[in-house]
Design an enzyme around this catalytic site. Structure first.
Site, PDB file in Angstrom:
ATOM      1  N   CYS A 392       0.824  -1.206   0.000  1.00  0.00           N
ATOM      2  CA  CYS A 392       0.000   0.000   0.000  1.00  0.00           C
ATOM      3  C   CYS A 392       0.856   1.254   0.000  1.00  0.00           C
ATOM      4  O   CYS A 392       0.342   2.367  -0.183  1.00  0.00           O
ATOM      5  CB  CYS A 392      -0.944  -0.008   1.181  1.00  0.00           C
ATOM      6  SG  CYS A 392      -2.506   0.730   0.728  1.00  0.00           S
ATOM      7  N   ASP A 442      -8.895  -2.847  -4.702  1.00  0.00           N
ATOM      8  CA  ASP A 442      -7.513  -2.547  -4.308  1.00  0.00           C
ATOM      9  C   ASP A 442      -6.577  -3.271  -5.246  1.00  0.00           C
ATOM     10  O   ASP A 442      -6.891  -4.369  -5.710  1.00  0.00           O
ATOM     11  CB  ASP A 442      -7.245  -3.065  -2.881  1.00  0.00           C
ATOM     12  CG  ASP A 442      -7.544  -2.029  -1.835  1.00  0.00           C
ATOM     13  OD1 ASP A 442      -6.917  -0.963  -1.886  1.00  0.00           O
ATOM     14  OD2 ASP A 442      -8.416  -2.283  -0.979  1.00  0.00           O
TER      15      ASP A 442
END
Ligand SMILES: Cc1cc2nc3c(=O)[nH]c(=O)nc-3n(C[C@H](O)[C@H](O)[C@H](O)COP(=O)(O)OP(=O)(O)OC[C@H]3O[C@@H](n4cnc5c(N)ncnc54)[C@H](O)[C@@H]3O)c2cc1C
Length: 743
Positions: A392, A442
């Site tokens: 991330c 994501d």
């Protein structure tokens, strides 16, 4: 882990033993284009046997006698797979592992040490501490020391009279003598005589040392049975003990018997003088696990060490299709046996020497050897592009994203209940006559070399958005990129591992994988679009925090900086392993728990760090917050790395959030960096009513989360949300809000 040349062959090393650390170093110094190196290892810190007795004696720290395999693998450009091999499918050229799907190889090398053989004496496995496998010995020894401290005395029995047993006995005696108020009673029991493979002078020397230290040696009397606290010898005599260490002859791992590889009578892999199995040109072995019948040698670390260079050379030759070289191990090695008091005995053939200079020599040799694998050459380039983080931390900065979204004239739909105009962790779609649906997506590039592990982390991360909204995941679509390889079987293997890791996590969460898309890409990348249901009446949003609510965070911070440091070989193995463990922890139970305790708002802490995501909540809730910097949970090692100035590549992008911080602690650059550290699969951050926060926290901790109560929500005091750092601001629930409100 990007390869400039497509991967054509997989060389897999199983076990991070003494010979393989050399292979890793050599391949790191001179990589072979097109060859992908993989290390499968049960442990990420492998002990150097030569210094282990010194560790027992208290002369070396744990770090001084263990090699950090995470750093060494990173230096070697090798993928590290933290798992235990439990079998081989030689037909398919696959390694079977305890947790991972089968791992493909073109060439395989085994250096897995030996396994204790305790079957000869009933009760030995239950009532004694095995020294083998040596990679687990460190923790067992620390537990033994704790017991000695508790008892205040120690009757220690050691079974096994080879160099390992004797050195361990004298080293343990020295440590226990320093630790305890009364002298320890140490007894060594042997099947044959003491040190049968050494000369008379060495044996006499140890007899003297034993006598001087009040130690007992019981020779030629094998132990036939062990009962709690009692060793029963063949002649019926009984040796009572508080703790017993088992250091007898070892055997090969039992699973090798099912591989079809030729083994010797003790289950060790037979190799020829090139370190290759005579039955399989793709299988090599070295160290304790290998036996060269033409040149049999003792199972000792010194031979495992010496096998490193010829093994590395022949692995390289095998990969290139060249003829292998024969390498006969030397007949006699110099044995330097420590006596636990900074002295040592030297033994070679008929020669013996003893004293402090021998220890000096041993210490010098051992430290020099360790330095080869711990003081690795500096990285050639630490340029920022090559070091951009995965996970991330590879997110586009928040301000860039906001500007782009503001310029979009995105179409609207009546079905959108929560969408771009009031963004949250997931969109909420509502179609007439059907229950509302949560949707989120994501995607990021790999932050670890192990595709299966990456798949698990990516799925855990993707599900976090649904849990942050208090929802339940139902289905997922996957999107994956895999680098091209010279052979389709390599691409298939990597894609399968990645998808298998992801689908296992989805399955455990009750979410069905319903489709996806894959493509070739420069790097391994994976993401999921997840659809979920809301729990009736329990939709959690970023907005909704009320003054007085307590802020709970369910996982420690620090994954961003730890992964960034790992890429630079600056994060210790155990720090990396703990960070990975945190990333793998699902948020399902935390979400249900927060909802059950009446959480007023929730989000998951990911790429923008705690502060970035907290500001989103405060903006949506029109509130400020008091944050207690001492209560923010941190992964071990993360603060040290931040203080050293390390940070993930999203650090600069996230630092815009720091302008919201007030309070003296905001001046601490390491703390500020922690608050904006991007998290992969980070914890849930939620507001919980003050009167329920303590119970909610206790329940989260009972569920296994390293959760903490980190702050108190306050009324909005200005135009923009403010985060005041104030140690001690988290008070018992009954404390009035005025007591915590900032000026
Ligand atoms: C107390 C003690 C002291 C000793 N002192 C000395 C000494 O001073 N000098 C000396 O020469 N010898 C000594 N020895 C012997 C020495 O420990 C061994 O000979 C040596 O460790 C063998 O090295 P290796 O490379 O074969 O395996 P190991 O050093 O045992 O390493 C094996 C590695 O493989 C990994 N592994 C094991 N199984 C698996 C699996 N299934 N899958 C994946 N990974 C796996 C382990 O985690 C470990 O990292 C001593 C032994 C003992 C017990």
């Amino acid at each position: 882990m990007q390869q400039s040349v497509p991967i054509a062959q997989d060389l897999v090393l199983v076990g991070g033993g003494h010979a393989h650390v050399h292979v890793l170093k050599r391949f790191g110094m001179r990589p072979v284009p097109g060859v992908r190196l993989t290390l499968v290892t049960r442990d990420v810190e492998t002990p150097y046997s030569g210094m282990l007795p010194g560790y027992v004696a208290g002369l070396y720290s744990f770090a001084e006698c263990h090699i950090d395999l995470v750093r060494l693998a990173r230096f070697a450009g090798a993928r590290l797979i933290h798992d235990e091999a439990v079998g081989l499918d030689r037909g398919r050229r696959q390694i079977l592992c305890r947790a991972h799907p089968p791992i493909r190889y073109d060439i395989l090398s085994l250096d897995i040490g030996s396994t204790p053989r305790m079957g000869d004496a009933a009760g030995a496995a239950e009532h004694t501490v095995s020294v083998k496998p040596i990679d687990r010995f460190g923790e067992r020894w620390e537990a033994l020391l704790d017991r000695a401290r508790e008892l205040g005395h120690m009757r220690l029995a050691i079974v096994g009279g080879g160099a390992g047993g004797v050195e361990l006995a004298v080293s343990a005696q020295q440590r226990l003598a320093r630790l305890l108020p009364t002298p320890p009673q140490v007894t060594l029991v042997t099947r044959e005589g003491l040190l049968p493979s050494h000369n008379d002078a060495v044996r006499r020397r140890f007899e003297i040392i034993f006598r001087e230290r009040g130690m007992r040696a019981v020779a030629n009397n094998p132990i036939v049975r062990v009962e709690p606290g009692r060793l029963i010898a063949q002649d019926g005599s009984v040796i009572e003990f508080d703790e017993a260490l088992w250091v007898t002859e070892a055997a090969g791992a039992p699973w090798l018997a099912n591989t079809g590889l030729p083994l010797d009578e003790r289950g060790f892999v037979i190799i020829d003088e090139t370190y290759r199995s005579p039955a399989d040109t793709a299988v090599f072995a070295a160290g304790d696990i290998a036996t060269m019948p033409a040149y049999p040698r003792e199972k000792a670390g010194v031979y495992a060490v010496r096998a490193g260079p010829p093994l590395a050379d022949n692995l390289r030759r095998a990969l290139a299709g060249h003829r292998l070289r024969r390498a006969v191990p030397q007949r006699q090695a110099l044995a330097l046996i420590g006596t636990g008091d900074k002295r040592a005995v030297a033994s070679r053939g008929r020669h013996e020497a003893y004293g402090a200079p021998v220890w000096w020599l041993k210490d010098w040799i051992d430290r020099r050897w360790m330095r080869r694998y711990t003081d690795l050459p500096a990285m050639e380039s630490v340029d920022d592009d090559a070091m951009r983080c995965g996970g991330c931390a590879a997110k586009v900065p928040a301000d860039v994203l906001a500007r782009v979204m503001a310029r979009l004239d995105a179409p609207v739909s009546d079905a959108v209940a929560i969408g771009l105009d009031s963004p949250d962790d997931a969109a909420l779609l509502s179609f007439p006559g059907a229950p509302p649906l949560l949707q989120t997506v994501d995607f990021f590039r790999a932050m670890v070399g192990d595709p299966y592990l990456f798949g698990r982390i990516a799925a855990t991360h993707a599900l976090g958005d649904i849990y942050a909204m208090g929802g339940v995941p139902e289905t997922a679509l996957a999107i994956a990129t895999v680098p091209p390889a010279a052979r389709p079987s390599i691409v298939e293997h990597d894609l399968f591992h990645m998808m298998r890791g992801g689908s296992e996590v989805l399955a455990a969460a009750g979410a069905a994988l319903v489709g996806g898309h894959s493509a070739e890409g420069a790097e391994l990348g994976l993401g999921f679009a997840v659809t979920g249901r809301t729990r009736p009446g329990r939709l959690l949003r970023k907005g909704g925090l009320r003054p007085g609510d307590r802020l709970l965070l369910t996982k420690p911070l620090g994954t961003g900086v730890i992964l960034a440091a790992e890429m630079r070989r600056l994060a210790p193995a155990r720090v990396v392993t703990a960070a990975i463990g945190t990333m793998l922890q699902p948020a399902a139970e935390a979400s249900a728990c927060l909802a059950a305790y009446g959480a007023t708002a929730c989000t998951d802490v990911t790429g923008f760090g705690l502060l970035g995501h907290l500001l989103e909540m405060l903006t949506a809730s029109d509130a400020d917050v008091l944050l207690d910097p001492d209560r923010v949970p941190v992964l071990d090692g993360a603060m040290t790395l931040l203080r050293e100035g390390l940070a993930s590549s999203l650090h600069a992008g996230n630092s815009i959030a720091l302008s919201s911080l007030t309070g003296e602690a905001a001046q601490d650059p390491a703390l500020a960096a922690l608050l904006i550290d991007p998290q992969t699969a980070g914890g849930l951050l939620a507001g919980v009513p003050a009167d329920r926060a303590t119970d909610c926290l206790a329940e989260l901790q009972r569920l296994g989360y390293r959760a903490a109560e980190i702050g108190v929500v306050a009324p909005r005091s200005g135009g923009k949300p403010r985060v005041s750092l104030e140690a001690g601001c988290v008070r018992p629930a009954e404390a009035p809000l005025a007591a915590v409100a900032h000026s």
